[in-house]
Design a protein around this motif. Structure first.
Motif, PDB file in Angstrom:
ATOM      1  N   LEU A  35     -19.198  -9.802  -7.809  1.00 55.57           N
ATOM      2  CA  LEU A  35     -20.188  -9.362  -8.799  1.00 55.57           C
ATOM      3  C   LEU A  35     -19.541  -8.704 -10.012  1.00 55.57           C
ATOM      4  CD1 LEU A  35     -22.990  -8.025  -6.455  1.00 55.57           C
ATOM      5  CD2 LEU A  35     -22.918 -10.190  -7.706  1.00 55.57           C
ATOM      6  N   ALA A  36     -18.502  -7.918  -9.794  1.00 47.90           N
ATOM      7  CA  ALA A  36     -17.814  -7.301 -10.924  1.00 47.90           C
ATOM      8  C   ALA A  36     -17.098  -8.351 -11.766  1.00 47.90           C
ATOM      9  CB  ALA A  36     -16.827  -6.239 -10.431  1.00 47.90           C
ATOM     10  N   LEU A  37     -16.549  -9.368 -11.127  1.00 44.32           N
ATOM     11  CA  LEU A  37     -15.903 -10.457 -11.858  1.00 44.32           C
ATOM     12  C   LEU A  37     -16.914 -11.188 -12.731  1.00 44.32           C
ATOM     13  CD1 LEU A  37     -13.308 -12.222 -12.206  1.00 44.32           C
ATOM     14  CD2 LEU A  37     -14.216 -13.623 -10.373  1.00 44.32           C
ATOM     15  N   ILE A  38     -18.073 -11.487 -12.187  1.00 41.48           N
ATOM     16  CA  ILE A  38     -19.115 -12.180 -12.956  1.00 41.48           C
ATOM     17  C   ILE A  38     -19.630 -11.295 -14.086  1.00 41.48           C
ATOM     18  CG2 ILE A  38     -21.454 -13.120 -12.813  1.00 41.48           C
ATOM     19  CD1 ILE A  38     -20.701 -14.086  -9.979  1.00 41.48           C
ATOM     20  N   ALA A  39     -19.839 -10.011 -13.803  1.00 43.30           N
ATOM     21  CA  ALA A  39     -20.317  -9.096 -14.843  1.00 43.30           C
ATOM     22  C   ALA A  39     -19.283  -8.948 -15.962  1.00 43.30           C
ATOM     23  CB  ALA A  39     -20.635  -7.738 -14.229  1.00 43.30           C
ATOM     24  N   GLY A  40     -18.017  -8.878 -15.619  1.00 48.97           N
ATOM     25  CA  GLY A  40     -16.968  -8.787 -16.633  1.00 48.97           C
ATOM     26  C   GLY A  40     -16.893 -10.042 -17.482  1.00 48.97           C
ATOM     27  N   PHE A  41     -17.038 -11.209 -16.840  1.00 53.88           N
ATOM     28  CA  PHE A  41     -17.037 -12.470 -17.579  1.00 53.88           C
ATOM     29  C   PHE A  41     -18.226 -12.530 -18.539  1.00 53.88           C
ATOM     30  CE2 PHE A  41     -17.902 -16.983 -18.163  1.00 53.88           C
ATOM     31  CZ  PHE A  41     -16.648 -17.457 -18.486  1.00 53.88           C
ATOM     32  N   ALA A  42     -19.403 -12.091 -18.067  1.00 52.84           N
ATOM     33  CA  ALA A  42     -20.596 -12.102 -18.921  1.00 52.84           C
ATOM     34  C   ALA A  42     -20.438 -11.141 -20.092  1.00 52.84           C
ATOM     35  CB  ALA A  42     -21.829 -11.746 -18.095  1.00 52.84           C
ATOM     36  N   ALA A  43     -19.877  -9.972 -19.843  1.00 50.92           N
ATOM     37  CA  ALA A  43     -19.653  -9.013 -20.934  1.00 50.92           C
ATOM     38  C   ALA A  43     -18.641  -9.562 -21.941  1.00 50.92           C
ATOM     39  CB  ALA A  43     -19.170  -7.688 -20.363  1.00 50.92           C
ATOM     40  N   GLY A  44     -17.609 -10.234 -21.458  1.00 45.60           N
ATOM     41  CA  GLY A  44     -16.638 -10.848 -22.359  1.00 45.60           C
ATOM     42  C   GLY A  44     -17.247 -11.975 -23.179  1.00 45.60           C
ATOM     43  N   HIS A  45     -18.139 -12.743 -22.554  1.00 46.36           N
ATOM     44  CA  HIS A  45     -18.828 -13.814 -23.276  1.00 46.36           C
ATOM     45  C   HIS A  45     -19.696 -13.221 -24.383  1.00 46.36           C
ATOM     46  CE1 HIS A  45     -20.940 -17.559 -24.038  1.00 46.36           C
ATOM     47  NE2 HIS A  45     -22.074 -16.905 -23.887  1.00 46.36           N
ATOM     48  N   TYR A  46     -20.405 -12.159 -24.081  1.00 43.97           N
ATOM     49  CA  TYR A  46     -21.232 -11.491 -25.086  1.00 43.97           C
ATOM     50  C   TYR A  46     -20.366 -10.972 -26.234  1.00 43.97           C
ATOM     51  CZ  TYR A  46     -24.396  -8.135 -27.233  1.00 43.97           C
ATOM     52  OH  TYR A  46     -25.147  -7.442 -28.135  1.00 43.97           O
ATOM     53  N   PHE A  47     -19.225 -10.365 -25.911  1.00 42.36           N
ATOM     54  CA  PHE A  47     -18.312  -9.861 -26.934  1.00 42.36           C
ATOM     55  C   PHE A  47     -17.806 -10.995 -27.818  1.00 42.36           C
ATOM     56  CE2 PHE A  47     -14.091  -8.746 -28.458  1.00 42.36           C
ATOM     57  CZ  PHE A  47     -14.343  -7.524 -29.065  1.00 42.36           C
ATOM     58  N   ASP A  48     -17.424 -12.117 -27.207  1.00 42.86           N
ATOM     59  CA  ASP A  48     -16.941 -13.263 -27.981  1.00 42.86           C
ATOM     60  C   ASP A  48     -18.013 -13.804 -28.912  1.00 42.86           C
ATOM     61  OD1 ASP A  48     -14.380 -13.246 -27.033  1.00 42.86           O
ATOM     62  OD2 ASP A  48     -14.701 -14.820 -25.542  1.00 42.86           O
ATOM     63  N   GLU A  49     -19.247 -13.871 -28.430  1.00 42.32           N
ATOM     64  CA  GLU A  49     -20.333 -14.398 -29.255  1.00 42.32           C
ATOM     65  C   GLU A  49     -20.645 -13.469 -30.432  1.00 42.32           C
ATOM     66  OE1 GLU A  49     -21.980 -17.360 -29.097  1.00 42.32           O
ATOM     67  OE2 GLU A  49     -20.433 -17.856 -27.640  1.00 42.32           O
ATOM     68  N   GLN A  50     -20.555 -12.171 -30.235  1.00 37.05           N
ATOM     69  CA  GLN A  50     -20.851 -11.213 -31.299  1.00 37.05           C
ATOM     70  C   GLN A  50     -19.769 -11.171 -32.367  1.00 37.05           C
ATOM     71  OE1 GLN A  50     -23.743  -9.554 -31.675  1.00 37.05           O
ATOM     72  NE2 GLN A  50     -24.374 -10.819 -29.948  1.00 37.05           N
ATOM     73  N   HIS A  51     -18.556 -11.542 -32.012  1.00 36.04           N
ATOM     74  CA  HIS A  51     -17.450 -11.463 -32.956  1.00 36.04           C
ATOM     75  C   HIS A  51     -16.949 -12.836 -33.403  1.00 36.04           C
ATOM     76  CE1 HIS A  51     -17.464  -7.477 -31.136  1.00 36.04           C
ATOM     77  NE2 HIS A  51     -17.009  -7.078 -32.310  1.00 36.04           N
ATOM     78  N   ALA A  52     -17.755 -13.853 -33.199  1.00 37.81           N
ATOM     79  CA  ALA A  52     -17.374 -15.204 -33.615  1.00 37.81           C
ATOM     80  C   ALA A  52     -17.595 -15.357 -35.121  1.00 37.81           C
ATOM     81  CB  ALA A  52     -18.195 -16.239 -32.856  1.00 37.81           C
ATOM     82  N   ALA A  53     -16.882 -16.273 -35.712  1.00 44.91           N
ATOM     83  CA  ALA A  53     -17.066 -16.566 -37.133  1.00 44.91           C
ATOM     84  C   ALA A  53     -18.425 -17.241 -37.333  1.00 44.91           C
ATOM     85  CB  ALA A  53     -15.949 -17.481 -37.619  1.00 44.91           C
TER      86      ALA A  53
END
Length: 59
Positions: free
Chosen positions: A27-45
């Motif tokens: 669950l922590a692995l999935i939550a970390g992946f989801a948080a990283g995906h959100y971070f990538d989407e917010q900082h994309a060009a």
């Protein structure tokens, strides 16, 4: 795969291993992946939409 997803998955895995237990790790692995995906989407060009600027005169 963006750097935020990899970093988030690594941090989630570390947190899950610290907590212990197989479900905590997964669950922590999935939550970390989801948080990283959100971070990538917010900082994309931003995407290019040249048709948005057709009303403005070219300089």
């Amino acid at each position: 795969m963006g750097a935020g997803k990899v970093l988030g998955a690594m941090l989630g895995l570390m947190l899950g291993l610290l907590i212990g237990g197989p479900w905590a790790i997964v669950l922590a692995l999935i939550a970390g992946f989801a948080a990283g995906h959100y971070f990538d989407e917010q900082h994309a060009a931003p995407q290019d939409f040249p048709e948005l600027f057709t009303d403005f005169p070219a300089t």
